[in-house]
Write a protein that holds these residues in place. Sequence first.
Motif, PDB file in Angstrom:
ATOM      1  N   ASP A   1      51.319  67.621  61.093  1.00 36.57           N
ATOM      2  CA  ASP A   1      52.680  67.111  61.038  1.00 36.57           C
ATOM      3  C   ASP A   1      53.428  67.576  62.280  1.00 36.57           C
ATOM      4  O   ASP A   1      52.833  68.066  63.235  1.00 36.57           O
ATOM      5  CB  ASP A   1      53.368  67.583  59.755  1.00 36.57           C
ATOM      6  CG  ASP A   1      53.538  69.093  59.699  1.00 36.57           C
ATOM      7  OD1 ASP A   1      53.120  69.772  60.658  1.00 36.57           O
ATOM      8  OD2 ASP A   1      54.092  69.580  58.712  1.00 36.57           O
ATOM      9  N   ASN A   2      54.752  67.465  62.249  1.00 40.43           N
ATOM     10  CA  ASN A   2      55.545  67.812  63.426  1.00 40.43           C
ATOM     11  C   ASN A   2      55.415  69.282  63.787  1.00 40.43           C
ATOM     12  O   ASN A   2      55.558  69.664  64.938  1.00 40.43           O
ATOM     13  CB  ASN A   2      57.021  67.459  63.185  1.00 40.43           C
ATOM     14  CG  ASN A   2      57.231  65.972  63.065  1.00 40.43           C
ATOM     15  OD1 ASN A   2      56.435  65.195  63.599  1.00 40.43           O
ATOM     16  ND2 ASN A   2      58.279  65.558  62.350  1.00 40.43           N
ATOM     17  N   GLU A   3      55.155  70.126  62.782  1.00 42.19           N
ATOM     18  CA  GLU A   3      55.012  71.552  63.057  1.00 42.19           C
ATOM     19  C   GLU A   3      53.614  71.895  63.576  1.00 42.19           C
ATOM     20  O   GLU A   3      53.347  73.034  63.953  1.00 42.19           O
ATOM     21  CB  GLU A   3      55.292  72.375  61.789  1.00 42.19           C
ATOM     22  CG  GLU A   3      56.764  72.480  61.423  1.00 42.19           C
ATOM     23  CD  GLU A   3      57.264  71.264  60.667  1.00 42.19           C
ATOM     24  OE1 GLU A   3      56.439  70.383  60.336  1.00 42.19           O
ATOM     25  OE2 GLU A   3      58.473  71.170  60.426  1.00 42.19           O
ATOM     26  N   GLY A   4      52.707  70.952  63.560  1.00 34.84           N
ATOM     27  CA  GLY A   4      51.360  71.188  64.079  1.00 34.84           C
ATOM     28  C   GLY A   4      50.489  72.043  63.192  1.00 34.84           C
ATOM     29  O   GLY A   4      49.563  72.696  63.646  1.00 34.84           O
ATOM     30  N   PHE A   5      50.727  72.035  61.888  1.00 29.67           N
ATOM     31  CA  PHE A   5      49.958  72.867  60.960  1.00 29.67           C
ATOM     32  C   PHE A   5      49.181  71.965  60.006  1.00 29.67           C
ATOM     33  O   PHE A   5      49.711  70.976  59.493  1.00 29.67           O
ATOM     34  CB  PHE A   5      50.896  73.772  60.156  1.00 29.67           C
ATOM     35  CG  PHE A   5      50.185  74.733  59.242  1.00 29.67           C
ATOM     36  CD1 PHE A   5      49.880  76.015  59.669  1.00 29.67           C
ATOM     37  CD2 PHE A   5      49.820  74.350  57.958  1.00 29.67           C
ATOM     38  CE1 PHE A   5      49.216  76.897  58.827  1.00 29.67           C
ATOM     39  CE2 PHE A   5      49.158  75.219  57.111  1.00 29.67           C
ATOM     40  CZ  PHE A   5      48.862  76.499  57.556  1.00 29.67           C
ATOM     41  N   THR A   6      47.907  72.307  59.770  1.00 32.70           N
ATOM     42  CA  THR A   6      47.081  71.537  58.852  1.00 32.70           C
ATOM     43  C   THR A   6      46.312  72.456  57.930  1.00 32.70           C
ATOM     44  O   THR A   6      45.985  73.586  58.289  1.00 32.70           O
ATOM     45  CB  THR A   6      46.083  70.643  59.617  1.00 32.70           C
ATOM     46  OG1 THR A   6      45.290  69.920  58.680  1.00 32.70           O
ATOM     47  CG2 THR A   6      45.165  71.463  60.506  1.00 32.70           C
ATOM     48  N   CYS A   7      46.036  71.971  56.734  1.00 34.29           N
ATOM     49  CA  CYS A   7      45.207  72.714  55.781  1.00 34.29           C
ATOM     50  C   CYS A   7      43.766  72.199  55.747  1.00 34.29           C
ATOM     51  O   CYS A   7      42.949  72.697  54.974  1.00 34.29           O
ATOM     52  CB  CYS A   7      45.800  72.623  54.370  1.00 34.29           C
ATOM     53  SG  CYS A   7      47.250  73.675  54.122  1.00 34.29           S
ATOM     54  N   SER A   8      43.462  71.209  56.567  1.00 33.01           N
ATOM     55  CA  SER A   8      42.144  70.584  56.501  1.00 33.01           C
ATOM     56  C   SER A   8      41.019  71.532  56.882  1.00 33.01           C
ATOM     57  O   SER A   8      39.868  71.331  56.513  1.00 33.01           O
ATOM     58  CB  SER A   8      42.111  69.356  57.409  1.00 33.01           C
ATOM     59  OG  SER A   8      42.318  69.729  58.768  1.00 33.01           O
ATOM     60  N   ASP A   9      41.354  72.593  57.624  1.00 33.23           N
ATOM     61  CA  ASP A   9      40.326  73.546  58.063  1.00 33.23           C
ATOM     62  C   ASP A   9      40.548  74.933  57.504  1.00 33.23           C
ATOM     63  O   ASP A   9      40.026  75.916  58.011  1.00 33.23           O
ATOM     64  CB  ASP A   9      40.291  73.617  59.595  1.00 33.23           C
ATOM     65  CG  ASP A   9      41.621  74.049  60.200  1.00 33.23           C
ATOM     66  OD1 ASP A   9      42.630  74.100  59.454  1.00 33.23           O
ATOM     67  OD2 ASP A   9      41.658  74.325  61.410  1.00 33.23           O
ATOM     68  N   LYS A  10      41.328  75.027  56.417  1.00 30.02           N
ATOM     69  CA  LYS A  10      41.691  76.344  55.902  1.00 30.02           C
ATOM     70  C   LYS A  10      41.314  76.496  54.435  1.00 30.02           C
ATOM     71  O   LYS A  10      41.313  75.531  53.670  1.00 30.02           O
ATOM     72  CB  LYS A  10      43.193  76.602  56.079  1.00 30.02           C
ATOM     73  CG  LYS A  10      43.622  76.709  57.539  1.00 30.02           C
ATOM     74  CD  LYS A  10      45.119  76.926  57.664  1.00 30.02           C
ATOM     75  CE  LYS A  10      45.513  77.121  59.124  1.00 30.02           C
ATOM     76  NZ  LYS A  10      45.201  75.939  59.932  1.00 30.02           N
ATOM     77  N   ALA A  11      41.015  77.742  54.067  1.00 32.68           N
ATOM     78  CA  ALA A  11      40.751  78.060  52.668  1.00 32.68           C
ATOM     79  C   ALA A  11      42.056  78.065  51.884  1.00 32.68           C
ATOM     80  O   ALA A  11      43.150  78.174  52.462  1.00 32.68           O
ATOM     81  CB  ALA A  11      40.081  79.431  52.573  1.00 32.68           C
ATOM     82  N   ASP A  12      41.978  77.934  50.572  1.00 35.08           N
ATOM     83  CA  ASP A  12      43.175  78.000  49.742  1.00 35.08           C
ATOM     84  C   ASP A  12      43.881  79.336  49.941  1.00 35.08           C
ATOM     85  O   ASP A  12      43.243  80.387  50.025  1.00 35.08           O
ATOM     86  CB  ASP A  12      42.810  77.855  48.265  1.00 35.08           C
ATOM     87  CG  ASP A  12      42.372  76.444  47.917  1.00 35.08           C
ATOM     88  OD1 ASP A  12      42.380  75.583  48.810  1.00 35.08           O
ATOM     89  OD2 ASP A  12      42.025  76.205  46.741  1.00 35.08           O
ATOM     90  N   GLY A  13      45.222  79.288  50.019  1.00 38.45           N
ATOM     91  CA  GLY A  13      45.978  80.522  50.199  1.00 38.45           C
ATOM     92  C   GLY A  13      47.299  80.262  50.886  1.00 38.45           C
ATOM     93  O   GLY A  13      47.722  79.115  51.077  1.00 38.45           O
ATOM     94  N   PHE A  14      47.972  81.347  51.274  1.00 35.36           N
ATOM     95  CA  PHE A  14      49.272  81.290  51.914  1.00 35.36           C
ATOM     96  C   PHE A  14      49.139  81.568  53.411  1.00 35.36           C
ATOM     97  O   PHE A  14      48.340  82.412  53.824  1.00 35.36           O
ATOM     98  CB  PHE A  14      50.217  82.324  51.282  1.00 35.36           C
ATOM     99  CG  PHE A  14      50.443  82.102  49.813  1.00 35.36           C
ATOM    100  CD1 PHE A  14      51.309  81.119  49.364  1.00 35.36           C
ATOM    101  CD2 PHE A  14      49.775  82.863  48.871  1.00 35.36           C
ATOM    102  CE1 PHE A  14      51.515  80.913  48.016  1.00 35.36           C
ATOM    103  CE2 PHE A  14      49.963  82.661  47.516  1.00 35.36           C
ATOM    104  CZ  PHE A  14      50.846  81.676  47.090  1.00 35.36           C
ATOM    105  N   TYR A  15      49.951  80.894  54.227  1.00 30.42           N
ATOM    106  CA  TYR A  15      49.888  81.036  55.674  1.00 30.42           C
ATOM    107  C   TYR A  15      51.306  81.011  56.257  1.00 30.42           C
ATOM    108  O   TYR A  15      52.175  80.262  55.792  1.00 30.42           O
ATOM    109  CB  TYR A  15      49.068  79.907  56.308  1.00 30.42           C
ATOM    110  CG  TYR A  15      47.630  79.875  55.858  1.00 30.42           C
ATOM    111  CD1 TYR A  15      46.649  80.540  56.582  1.00 30.42           C
ATOM    112  CD2 TYR A  15      47.245  79.201  54.696  1.00 30.42           C
ATOM    113  CE1 TYR A  15      45.321  80.533  56.169  1.00 30.42           C
ATOM    114  CE2 TYR A  15      45.930  79.194  54.274  1.00 30.42           C
ATOM    115  CZ  TYR A  15      44.967  79.859  55.013  1.00 30.42           C
ATOM    116  OH  TYR A  15      43.660  79.843  54.612  1.00 30.42           O
ATOM    117  N   ALA A  16      51.501  81.825  57.283  1.00 26.86           N
ATOM    118  CA  ALA A  16      52.795  81.832  57.963  1.00 26.86           C
ATOM    119  C   ALA A  16      53.004  80.521  58.705  1.00 26.86           C
ATOM    120  O   ALA A  16      52.061  79.916  59.215  1.00 26.86           O
ATOM    121  CB  ALA A  16      52.859  83.006  58.937  1.00 26.86           C
ATOM    122  N   ASP A  17      54.246  80.068  58.768  1.00 30.43           N
ATOM    123  CA  ASP A  17      54.599  78.908  59.586  1.00 30.43           C
ATOM    124  C   ASP A  17      54.654  79.366  61.043  1.00 30.43           C
ATOM    125  O   ASP A  17      55.424  80.269  61.384  1.00 30.43           O
ATOM    126  CB  ASP A  17      55.968  78.370  59.147  1.00 30.43           C
ATOM    127  CG  ASP A  17      56.341  77.073  59.846  1.00 30.43           C
ATOM    128  OD1 ASP A  17      56.014  76.935  61.049  1.00 30.43           O
ATOM    129  OD2 ASP A  17      56.964  76.217  59.210  1.00 30.43           O
TER     130      ASP A  17
END
Length: 489
Positions: free
Chosen positions: A428-444
Amino acid sequence: MMFKMRPIISLLTSFVAMAFTLPCEGAGDSYKIVCYYTNWSQYRPGLGKFTPENIDPKLCTHIIYAFAKVTNSEIKTIEWNDQKMFQKLRDMKLSNPELKSLIAVGGWNAGSAEFTTMVDTALNRQKFITSVIEFLQEYGFDGLDLDWEYPAQRGGKPSDRDNFARLIQELKEAFLPHQYLLTAAVPAGKTNVDAGYNVPLMGRHMDFINLMSYDLHGSWEKTTGMNSPLYPSSHDSAAQRQLNMNWAADYWAKQGIPKHKLVIGMATYGRSFTLASPSDKDVGAPAKGPGRAGQYTRERGFLSYYEICKMVESGHGIDRWDNEQKVPYYSIGRLWVGYDNVKSITVKSQWLMKEGYGGAMIWALDLDDFGKSCSSSSRPYPLLNTINDILKKGTLPPTPKPHPTPRPRPTLPPTTIKPTQTTTNTYDNEGFTCSDKADGFYADPNSCHYFYRCISRKKYHYQCPANLVYNSITHVCDWPHIVPCKTFP
């Protein structure tokens, strides 16, 4: 000790208010049941001989083949027939398509020397990673289990800790296109953990870790002790009170491993002692070395469950239950052994469900009563089947609890963490994707006041209340002076 006032806004509590905006996590997420297979168990005599044909693939979600080794910064097989055994393991997926298989590299006997050399330079790490990917592709494994015992110890050096962290990051990045799993077997002892592991980084990059919450006491000590106690004894010293499953699991969670990624190790064997006096058979009794070797396992100080249950049901000796530590022990003559049985495995499985951990691991398949040699075993694999009976009735909790929760807490105005955007598998506009990440929380990466949650590769965006910022270590919204903000608001 003085405590600074600190707001801890629990994500767990906040998500209650979002029940109608978030999908229900956990409904389809079963507990992991991780089973280690040892490639040397094929050499045991008689009914102790164990090969892949003895495995019931429906009792495990993951089977980890132990071990491969590191040689000249590359992964290599050990046994003469490993390749043949790999194929047998691969064939098990025909009867259980959901089964995942991993190759474990290292083990206790490997020590640290080869690992230390391998992680020491970027060139050596890349050489290892390339060899691992080729290995996994050639033999059909679904991932790699790192069993380095232990970084910065046993022949290693202090730089191992940071270099091991680099290896984990580089492995995870290299594995993403192949969707390989990355796991590790890790120690229970605080000294080993602190010296060798960047725990928050492991929590971010590893799919799960297997806690070796056994070998907590053994014949290297001068008094008898339980191999894998759930809780401490009231007679334990301050240091000994850390040598139990509950303390070790809690310590890893507090250091930064999400509870749903923490798989609790359970022993299908016992640790034995030779008593100094046959008249003193209590826990903590004086001992003068390891107990005699078992008929099949043939190692002093070590007995499989099927060897122990045969002795227990013989009618000789004394079998007792330690109600504080929630495990049994058996003695006959000068032999004393602390072990696990169906009762203790039941208690431990119920405990890990209550605490919200990700599942159970057993060491090892070949040490359970796989052949139903004991009349007290109502079925093959009585211990592993007990784990299955209990864990398959439950699912993972919706989210791990944060650690710690200091007091006192300031009074804040009523507020809710609000979802601001939802997208799936795209940037998206922020450049963050979950397509390559495990389930969990991540900093913006663009704002300290926001954070992301990934669930099944779907992305959810949240804002911290008031003037708080996201703490990526504790996974809570925190004071800015605790987590200095280095990105624009």
